[in-house]
Design a protein around this motif. Sequence first.
Motif, PDB file in Angstrom:
ATOM      1  N   SER A   1       0.807  -1.215   0.000  1.00  0.00           N
ATOM      2  CA  SER A   1       0.000   0.000   0.000  1.00  0.00           C
ATOM      3  C   SER A   1       0.839   1.264   0.000  1.00  0.00           C
ATOM      4  CB  SER A   1      -0.921   0.000   1.228  1.00  0.00           C
ATOM      5  OG  SER A   1      -0.156  -0.100   2.423  1.00  0.00           O
ATOM      6  N   ARG A   2       2.147   1.135   0.070  1.00  0.00           N
ATOM      7  CA  ARG A   2       3.026   2.298  -0.016  1.00  0.00           C
ATOM      8  C   ARG A   2       4.178   1.981  -0.945  1.00  0.00           C
ATOM      9  NH1 ARG A   2       7.557   1.474   3.340  1.00  0.00           N
ATOM     10  NH2 ARG A   2       7.309  -0.279   4.779  1.00  0.00           N
ATOM     11  N   ASP A   3       4.809   3.028  -1.488  1.00  0.00           N
ATOM     12  CA  ASP A   3       5.882   2.858  -2.455  1.00  0.00           C
ATOM     13  C   ASP A   3       7.168   2.515  -1.719  1.00  0.00           C
ATOM     14  OD1 ASP A   3       7.491   2.817  -4.628  1.00  0.00           O
ATOM     15  OD2 ASP A   3       7.459   4.984  -5.002  1.00  0.00           O
ATOM     16  N   THR A   4       7.678   1.314  -1.977  1.00  0.00           N
ATOM     17  CA  THR A   4       8.918   0.863  -1.321  1.00  0.00           C
ATOM     18  C   THR A   4      10.098   0.825  -2.278  1.00  0.00           C
ATOM     19  OG1 THR A   4       8.374  -1.451  -1.815  1.00  0.00           O
ATOM     20  CG2 THR A   4       7.614  -0.557   0.298  1.00  0.00           C
ATOM     21  N   SER A   5       9.892   1.341  -3.507  1.00  0.00           N
ATOM     22  CA  SER A   5      10.957   1.236  -4.510  1.00  0.00           C
ATOM     23  C   SER A   5      11.937   2.389  -4.460  1.00  0.00           C
ATOM     24  CB  SER A   5      10.337   1.172  -5.920  1.00  0.00           C
ATOM     25  OG  SER A   5       9.584   2.348  -6.180  1.00  0.00           O
ATOM     26  N   GLN A   6      11.522   3.563  -3.928  1.00  0.00           N
ATOM     27  CA  GLN A   6      12.387   4.730  -3.929  1.00  0.00           C
ATOM     28  C   GLN A   6      13.404   4.643  -2.803  1.00  0.00           C
ATOM     29  OE1 GLN A   6      12.404   6.970  -6.276  1.00  0.00           O
ATOM     30  NE2 GLN A   6      10.671   6.008  -7.315  1.00  0.00           N
ATOM     31  N   PRO A   7      14.639   5.019  -3.053  1.00  0.00           N
ATOM     32  CA  PRO A   7      15.623   5.040  -1.963  1.00  0.00           C
ATOM     33  C   PRO A   7      15.307   6.140  -0.970  1.00  0.00           C
ATOM     34  CG  PRO A   7      16.557   6.010  -3.954  1.00  0.00           C
ATOM     35  CD  PRO A   7      15.214   5.436  -4.338  1.00  0.00           C
ATOM     36  N   LYS A   8      15.876   6.017   0.196  1.00  0.00           N
ATOM     37  CA  LYS A   8      15.596   6.983   1.251  1.00  0.00           C
ATOM     38  C   LYS A   8      16.138   8.363   0.903  1.00  0.00           C
ATOM     39  CE  LYS A   8      15.503   3.532   4.932  1.00  0.00           C
ATOM     40  NZ  LYS A   8      16.082   3.090   6.209  1.00  0.00           N
ATOM     41  N   ASN A   9      17.279   8.431   0.253  1.00  0.00           N
ATOM     42  CA  ASN A   9      17.849   9.716  -0.125  1.00  0.00           C
ATOM     43  C   ASN A   9      18.846   9.487  -1.234  1.00  0.00           C
ATOM     44  OD1 ASN A   9      20.521   9.064   1.081  1.00  0.00           O
ATOM     45  ND2 ASN A   9      19.360   9.150   3.006  1.00  0.00           N
ATOM     46  N   ASN A  10      19.297  10.565  -1.828  1.00  0.00           N
ATOM     47  CA  ASN A  10      20.270  10.502  -2.915  1.00  0.00           C
ATOM     48  C   ASN A  10      21.610  11.079  -2.479  1.00  0.00           C
ATOM     49  OD1 ASN A  10      18.404   9.433  -4.779  1.00  0.00           O
ATOM     50  ND2 ASN A  10      17.545  11.471  -5.125  1.00  0.00           N
ATOM     51  N   LEU A  11      21.898  11.008  -1.204  1.00  0.00           N
ATOM     52  CA  LEU A  11      23.127  11.573  -0.700  1.00  0.00           C
ATOM     53  C   LEU A  11      24.331  10.766  -1.165  1.00  0.00           C
ATOM     54  CD1 LEU A  11      22.074  12.360   2.979  1.00  0.00           C
ATOM     55  CD2 LEU A  11      22.167  13.930   1.041  1.00  0.00           C
ATOM     56  N   VAL A  12      25.411  11.482  -1.492  1.00  0.00           N
ATOM     57  CA  VAL A  12      26.660  10.817  -1.861  1.00  0.00           C
ATOM     58  C   VAL A  12      27.318  10.293  -0.585  1.00  0.00           C
ATOM     59  CG1 VAL A  12      28.907  11.142  -2.945  1.00  0.00           C
ATOM     60  CG2 VAL A  12      26.902  12.368  -3.819  1.00  0.00           C
ATOM     61  N   PRO A  13      27.809   9.069  -0.582  1.00  0.00           N
ATOM     62  CA  PRO A  13      28.482   8.555   0.607  1.00  0.00           C
ATOM     63  C   PRO A  13      29.570   9.499   1.089  1.00  0.00           C
ATOM     64  CG  PRO A  13      28.161   6.806  -0.977  1.00  0.00           C
ATOM     65  CD  PRO A  13      27.747   8.081  -1.652  1.00  0.00           C
ATOM     66  N   PHE A  14      29.698   9.640   2.392  1.00  0.00           N
ATOM     67  CA  PHE A  14      30.629  10.611   2.961  1.00  0.00           C
ATOM     68  C   PHE A  14      32.061  10.317   2.542  1.00  0.00           C
ATOM     69  CE2 PHE A  14      33.485  11.898   6.412  1.00  0.00           C
ATOM     70  CZ  PHE A  14      33.241  13.265   6.429  1.00  0.00           C
ATOM     71  N   ASN A  15      32.470   9.048   2.562  1.00  0.00           N
ATOM     72  CA  ASN A  15      33.846   8.707   2.196  1.00  0.00           C
ATOM     73  C   ASN A  15      34.150   9.059   0.751  1.00  0.00           C
ATOM     74  OD1 ASN A  15      34.263   7.760   4.755  1.00  0.00           O
ATOM     75  ND2 ASN A  15      33.938   5.615   4.240  1.00  0.00           N
ATOM     76  N   GLN A  16      33.181   8.791  -0.135  1.00  0.00           N
ATOM     77  CA  GLN A  16      33.376   9.132  -1.541  1.00  0.00           C
ATOM     78  C   GLN A  16      33.485  10.636  -1.730  1.00  0.00           C
ATOM     79  OE1 GLN A  16      30.359   7.556  -4.120  1.00  0.00           O
ATOM     80  NE2 GLN A  16      30.947   8.852  -5.830  1.00  0.00           N
ATOM     81  N   GLN A  17      32.663  11.390  -1.024  1.00  0.00           N
ATOM     82  CA  GLN A  17      32.703  12.845  -1.125  1.00  0.00           C
ATOM     83  C   GLN A  17      34.043  13.380  -0.636  1.00  0.00           C
ATOM     84  OE1 GLN A  17      29.552  14.713   1.017  1.00  0.00           O
ATOM     85  NE2 GLN A  17      30.007  16.758   0.276  1.00  0.00           N
ATOM     86  N   GLN A  18      34.544  12.836   0.458  1.00  0.00           N
ATOM     87  CA  GLN A  18      35.833  13.269   0.984  1.00  0.00           C
ATOM     88  C   GLN A  18      36.967  12.960   0.014  1.00  0.00           C
ATOM     89  OE1 GLN A  18      34.962  15.421   3.405  1.00  0.00           O
ATOM     90  NE2 GLN A  18      36.426  14.580   4.855  1.00  0.00           N
TER      91      GLN A  18
END
Length: 551
Positions: A326-343
């Motif tokens: 009954s709810r959309d479970t396909s979308q990810p929680k967020n599109n944040l870049v992993p912290f280690n990759q960003q660093q």
Amino acid sequence: SEPLPADPTGQRLCEIFGYYPWNFIRADLPDDATTKAAWTTVTTYPLRPRVLWNQWQDANQLIGVRFTHDTRYALLDLDAGGDYCTPEGVAQIRAALETIGITRTLLIRSSWSGGLHLYLPFAELVNTFNLAVTLKECLTAQGFRLQAGQLEIFPNVKAYGVQTFIEYMGHRLPLQPGSGSCLLDDALNPIGDSLARFFWLWDGAAGHQDLETLRHAMKIGRDNHRKKPKRRRHPVESWRQDMDLEITEGWTAHGQTNHLLKTIACYGRVFEGHEGQALLDYALHLAITRPGYEQYCRHQHEIERKVTAWARAVEGYYWPLGTTPSRDTSQPKNNLVPFNQQQAEDAQHRICAAYTELEQAGDLPEQITARAKAIAQAAKVSQQTLYKHLSLWHPAHQEGVIAQLASLLASEETITAPTPESPEPREIKELHPSERYMKGEALCAGDLGSDQNSFSPERGVRGDEPAFPQEAEPAAYDPALHEQIQHEIRSLGWSGEVIRQFIADRFEGKRWFELTEDERLLLLYHLRVLDSLSAGEPAAVTIQNPSPTNQ
């Protein structure tokens, strides 16, 4: 064969129970009849027939044997105090065994403890493992619990040893003097301890077994054992059992109301399929009837409001098992870049910027240690981080940005350029084989009238280097031009992805190694124009020490 004892009864004992002499078990007879014997396995020597008969007659010790690949019997161990160590339990087991063709059994008391051994004799040898799996499936299918302290099967269903051989479990021999073992009737009354009478009853029981039915059951049992998948607890079933346990226990202390109401509502929604008012009624009824509700729940005055709130919340989040979510479970929680990759990406950009700044200012040291120290200080990174990206600054690992790009562009990675709606077909190019790869040479005009069947090296013979015709030779490498392009890319501070996309945009999707010499010269012009625009100076394309190709 091994010599048998002189006593006929001893001979019979060795023929039936001495079939496998290795790894037998023994124990000293305990002084206290209620004490369990301390059994040990003897692995140093086999149990010879005459030794077996001699040790069976010794009233100061207990002796036992194991099964091998074939056997003439099986036995069921009914422990004293268990659910089946009664006349009714024995009768139920005997009725179950008749379904697989075992119609006669021998019942004895195993020791002074009061446990029972139910022997199943056969007139012929049968496969031990097939018999074990058949007995197990027969009894478990009819509701008997096979576990230590209740009911055990000999031979047991043993595991298959890959690196070491695994033995069947051993069992004590019947009616050994001083052990407390004796024959029993159907009411569990002792009727003697004569071994000769035991074998007389044995022969009568073995002759009445329905071996045809048993062999058919053994085939089915073995097939079922092979096809039976390993039981793995499903996560949904584990979730259900966990919630059921929590609901069954109810309240055990203060502060558990919200957790239990949520669990009850979730169970009713997911596993019972309730919704709306039905879910409210289900959760309310279950909550107020749980153990500890009146003693520990401090929300009894507002229990209906609490149940309503949790039921609505659960109904919006969960759905009945097996139905559409009954709810959309396909979308990810967020599109944040992993912290280690960003660093890591930020550190690489700072290293490139520091390298370019030092090079343009003429302060880039030639010595590796000094260069690393200067770049690390300018980029504000540690030496450890700097040495993770040697290709960005180390001369030995940096044969130029273009060389690095060439290796990247030569890989199978595709360019993520936007695809036009109506792509134009690529230019069709002809294949120009090199002269040295030609399969044969053309005939001269004067050769046309020669014998067509005669052999001549000038006619279509196989080449010395068999290979598919190749394209024309690639453009020659010009180190001076290469160095100037590398310098401009460093001056612009571009990354590998940027220059790769720039080349694709300017030269119809080509990659670096696909550019001709003229196109590389044109690439240098474009880079000079962009560099001059950023610096505010006119562009000038000059070649230092030009190669013969550029001249």
